[in-house]
Enzyme design. Sequence first.
Site, PDB file in Angstrom:
ATOM      1  N   GLY A   9       0.828  -1.212   0.000  1.00 30.64           N
ATOM      2  CA  GLY A   9       0.000   0.000   0.000  1.00 30.64           C
ATOM      3  C   GLY A   9       0.854   1.251   0.000  1.00 30.64           C
ATOM      4  N   GLY A  12      -0.547   4.819  -1.036  1.00 29.70           N
ATOM      5  CA  GLY A  12      -1.567   5.504  -0.236  1.00 29.70           C
ATOM      6  C   GLY A  12      -1.003   6.675   0.551  1.00 29.70           C
ATOM      7  N   ASP A  35       2.175  -1.718  -4.424  1.00 31.24           N
ATOM      8  CA  ASP A  35       0.768  -1.309  -4.376  1.00 31.24           C
ATOM      9  C   ASP A  35       0.023  -2.173  -5.389  1.00 31.24           C
ATOM     10  OD1 ASP A  35      -0.529   1.435  -3.048  1.00 31.24           O
ATOM     11  OD2 ASP A  35      -1.728   0.557  -4.655  1.00 31.24           O
ATOM     12  N   TYR A 143     -15.125  -0.472   8.667  1.00 25.83           N
ATOM     13  CA  TYR A 143     -13.693  -0.187   8.818  1.00 25.83           C
ATOM     14  C   TYR A 143     -13.285  -0.351  10.292  1.00 25.83           C
ATOM     15  CZ  TYR A 143      -9.539   2.888   8.976  1.00 25.83           C
ATOM     16  OH  TYR A 143      -8.295   3.429   9.176  1.00 25.83           O
TER      17      TYR A 143
END
Length: 322
Positions: A9, A12, A35, A143
């Site tokens: 990631g 990000g 990523d 989340y």
Amino acid sequence: MNQTILILGAGGQIGNELTLKLRSIYGSKNVIASDIKSCERLFNSEGPFEIIDATSRDAVLKVIQKYQVTQVYLLAAMLSATGEKFPQKAWYLNMTSLLVVLDLAKEKYIKQVFWPSSIAAFGPTTPKHNTPQKTMMEPSTVYGMSKRSGEFWCQYYHEKYGVDVRSLRYPGVISWKTKPGGGTTDYAVDIFFHAIKTQSYECFLKPSTRLPMMYMNDAVDATIKIMQANVKDIQIRTSYNISAMDFTPEELAKEIRKHIPKFTMSYHPDFRQAIADSWPQTINDSYARRDWNWNQRYDLSLMTKDIIKNLQAQKNLEFNAL
Ligand code: SER
């Protein structure tokens, strides 16, 4: 000890700046950015880059073996607001990627793991002020559910299999180099871009919505600091409360006006208001301060000054390019 680090990631908001900082410490060739989509340009094509779907054990393992990776920072995730639009996708991405990495650590392919939790792991029944490390946690977003469950998985893998996984409950993280995507605290980043470009911003939270926040520089430092801490000092194996400041949209606008007096703000709260209302307003991070000497460098005023200075310089660059 020499480390070879894999960031999942890296394109990000946090992954990008964390990669750059880790490369400055450990050397570009020892920090592999990855990523799900190509984003080498973020790193000026310096250092290795790999496309990896973090939910694929085979893809992650292949890169770990290719570079003999010792540490993984798992930053791939779907945030709170987008997660409410795609609940199953958010759960799948956030949980599967964590279990893939924890299993690879259990099987000794890697020595250490960093995985971020969030203030979203708290919920409406959590005390809102000076929220303790150990308290009622009944998250109301997917989340948040993935973060709270993930915290327990981290603790479980540590206790059961001796996995050295370390975690922070990030507050809203504010940056200017890379924008966040799909979070409830994103207003505190967007506001700066609008303040520079149009001197006005329409906020999606109410003026008095207080949330815990942190400047990116501190978030990156805290992440590296907890990973470098002596193993015996890491007493919390779910995730550490961590904070640097707290403010409301109204207070942030007032601080911005000290630099951009014409700046105006209007308010149009949307579904993200309910998410923000379910989160703590201020965080007690005394365990992090006690166990591995966490200390922030930036408060609201220093951060605002730094972001505006950097964005104004960038704006000039854009103008130069025209
Ligand atoms: N910044 C995140 C969000 O707003 C919280 O972890 O979703």
